[in-house]
Design a protein around this motif. Structure first.
Motif, short mmCIF file in Angstrom:
data_model
loop_
_atom_site.label_atom_id
_atom_site.label_comp_id
_atom_site.label_asym_id
_atom_site.label_seq_id
_atom_site.Cartn_x
_atom_site.Cartn_y
_atom_site.Cartn_z
N PHE A 7 43.28 55.00 86.61
CA PHE A 7 44.53 54.46 86.09
C PHE A 7 44.84 54.97 84.68
O PHE A 7 46.00 55.11 84.32
N ILE A 8 43.83 55.25 83.90
CA ILE A 8 44.07 55.82 82.57
C ILE A 8 44.73 57.19 82.70
O ILE A 8 45.70 57.50 82.01
N LEU A 9 44.25 58.00 83.64
CA LEU A 9 44.80 59.34 83.81
C LEU A 9 46.24 59.30 84.29
O LEU A 9 47.05 60.16 83.96
N LEU A 10 46.59 58.29 85.08
CA LEU A 10 47.94 58.24 85.65
C LEU A 10 48.96 57.59 84.73
O LEU A 10 50.16 57.74 84.92
N ILE A 11 48.50 56.89 83.69
CA ILE A 11 49.41 56.09 82.87
C ILE A 11 50.51 56.92 82.22
O ILE A 11 51.65 56.47 82.09
N VAL A 12 50.18 58.16 81.83
CA VAL A 12 51.19 59.00 81.18
C VAL A 12 52.37 59.23 82.12
O VAL A 12 53.53 59.21 81.70
N ALA A 13 52.08 59.42 83.40
CA ALA A 13 53.14 59.74 84.35
C ALA A 13 54.01 58.55 84.70
O ALA A 13 55.17 58.70 85.03
N ILE A 14 53.45 57.32 84.61
CA ILE A 14 54.19 56.16 85.12
C ILE A 14 54.70 55.22 84.04
O ILE A 14 55.47 54.32 84.33
N VAL A 15 54.32 55.43 82.79
CA VAL A 15 54.70 54.47 81.76
C VAL A 15 56.22 54.41 81.59
O VAL A 15 56.78 53.33 81.39
N ALA A 16 56.89 55.55 81.70
CA ALA A 16 58.35 55.54 81.56
C ALA A 16 59.00 54.73 82.66
O ALA A 16 59.97 54.00 82.43
N ILE A 17 58.46 54.83 83.87
CA ILE A 17 59.00 54.07 84.99
C ILE A 17 58.89 52.58 84.72
O ILE A 17 59.84 51.81 84.92
N THR A 18 57.75 52.15 84.27
CA THR A 18 57.52 50.73 83.99
C THR A 18 58.49 50.21 82.95
O THR A 18 59.09 49.14 83.10
N ILE A 19 58.67 50.95 81.86
CA ILE A 19 59.55 50.50 80.78
C ILE A 19 61.00 50.45 81.23
O ILE A 19 61.70 49.46 81.04
N PHE A 20 61.45 51.52 81.88
CA PHE A 20 62.86 51.60 82.24
C PHE A 20 63.27 50.57 83.27
O PHE A 20 64.43 50.16 83.33
N ASN A 21 62.34 50.12 84.10
CA ASN A 21 62.68 49.09 85.08
C ASN A 21 63.26 47.85 84.43
O ASN A 21 64.02 47.11 85.03
N PHE A 22 62.90 47.62 83.15
CA PHE A 22 63.30 46.39 82.49
C PHE A 22 64.23 46.60 81.31
O PHE A 22 64.75 45.66 80.75
N LEU A 23 64.45 47.83 80.94
CA LEU A 23 65.32 48.11 79.80
C LEU A 23 66.64 48.74 80.20
O LEU A 23 67.43 49.09 79.35
N TYR A 46 53.08 66.90 85.14
CA TYR A 46 51.80 66.21 84.92
C TYR A 46 50.75 66.65 85.93
O TYR A 46 49.57 66.81 85.60
N MET A 47 51.18 66.88 87.17
CA MET A 47 50.23 67.26 88.21
C MET A 47 49.60 68.63 87.96
O MET A 47 48.60 68.98 88.58
N LEU A 48 50.19 69.39 87.06
CA LEU A 48 49.62 70.69 86.71
C LEU A 48 48.85 70.63 85.38
O LEU A 48 48.34 71.65 84.93
N SER A 49 48.78 69.44 84.79
CA SER A 49 48.11 69.30 83.50
C SER A 49 46.60 69.17 83.68
O SER A 49 46.08 69.09 84.80
N SER A 50 45.90 69.10 82.55
CA SER A 50 44.44 68.97 82.60
C SER A 50 44.00 67.61 83.12
O SER A 50 42.85 67.44 83.52
N ASN A 51 44.89 66.61 83.10
CA ASN A 51 44.55 65.27 83.59
C ASN A 51 44.88 65.08 85.07
O ASN A 51 44.68 64.00 85.61
N SER A 52 45.39 66.09 85.71
CA SER A 52 45.81 66.00 87.10
C SER A 52 44.62 65.72 88.02
O SER A 52 43.51 66.20 87.78
#
Length: 205
Positions: A7-23, A46-52
């Motif tokens: 979940f730490i690795l995926l947070i970068v990709a999904i944090v914007a989704i979480t915020i925008f759902n409510f803003l 992100y899927m091509l990054s080192s955290n992918s």
């Protein structure tokens, strides 16, 4: 690999989704669609990054994640009823681990003319007390979407409802790489309709 790393690795990709759902209350359909399209492009990067979660060989062949068309019908407001007993439970993972979660609330919503209920969980290792996890499967699972189910992040804002946007449903890392350990959706969260929204089976997988 430990669940916390997943979940730490995926947070970068999904944090914007979480915020925008409510803003983005009052967001136009056009803006909503453009935002999600941009987030999907960002996740491809992100899927091509080192955290992918992709192994290097798969990165070389990667042409983008596969999605259903964006459909606002699958963005629903769900009524929630908090659980009285917040004792942690263990949910089995794809690698046989027992992962610790706290049942937080039952979420009930209308979709495709039917009423559905799912359980929202708090990850035992999650630092944000308002961030909830929805692990679910549906009638597309193992046909058009990953057989092990998909995930959604849901934010709780101290009200009696939450937004569940299935257009943001994503595949767990174990779909791309079996070394990851991912919680299997509980029986209560197996929906009796096809959720034709969000990520589909990775086409190069």
């Amino acid at each position: 690999m430990k669940k916390s790393n997943l979940f730490i690795l995926l947070i970068v990709a999904i944090v914007a989704i979480t915020i925008f759902n409510f803003l983005t209350i009052g967001e136009s359909s056009k803006d909503y669609t453009e935002r999600l399209e941009q987030e999907r492009k960002d996740k491809n990067g992100y899927m091509l990054s080192s955290n992918s979660p992709l192994i290097e060989e798969d990165k070389q062949n990667f042409t983008g994640l596969n999605y259903y068309p964006i459909d606002e019908e699958f963005k629903v407001t769900a009524r929630i009823e908090k659980t009285n007993n917040k004792q942690p439970i263990f949910i089995e993972s794809t690698t046989g681990e027992q992962l610790k979660y706290i049942p937080f609330a039952t979420a009930t919503f209308e979709l495709r003319g039917q009423q559905h209920s799912v359980m929202l969980y708090q990850d035992w290792e999650e630092k944000d007390p308002n961030k909830l996890s929805l692990m679910f499967a549906d009638e597309t699972s193992a046909i058009e979407t990953y057989g092990g189910g998909r995930y959604l992040d849901v934010m709780y804002r101290n009200t009696n409802s939450v937004i569940i946007d299935f257009n943001n449903a994503y595949n767990p890392f174990c779909h791309f790489n079996a070394e990851y350990s991912c919680p299997i959706p509980p029986r209560q969260n197996v929906l009796s309709i096809p959720i034709e929204a969000g990520e589909k089976i990775y086409k190069n997988h």
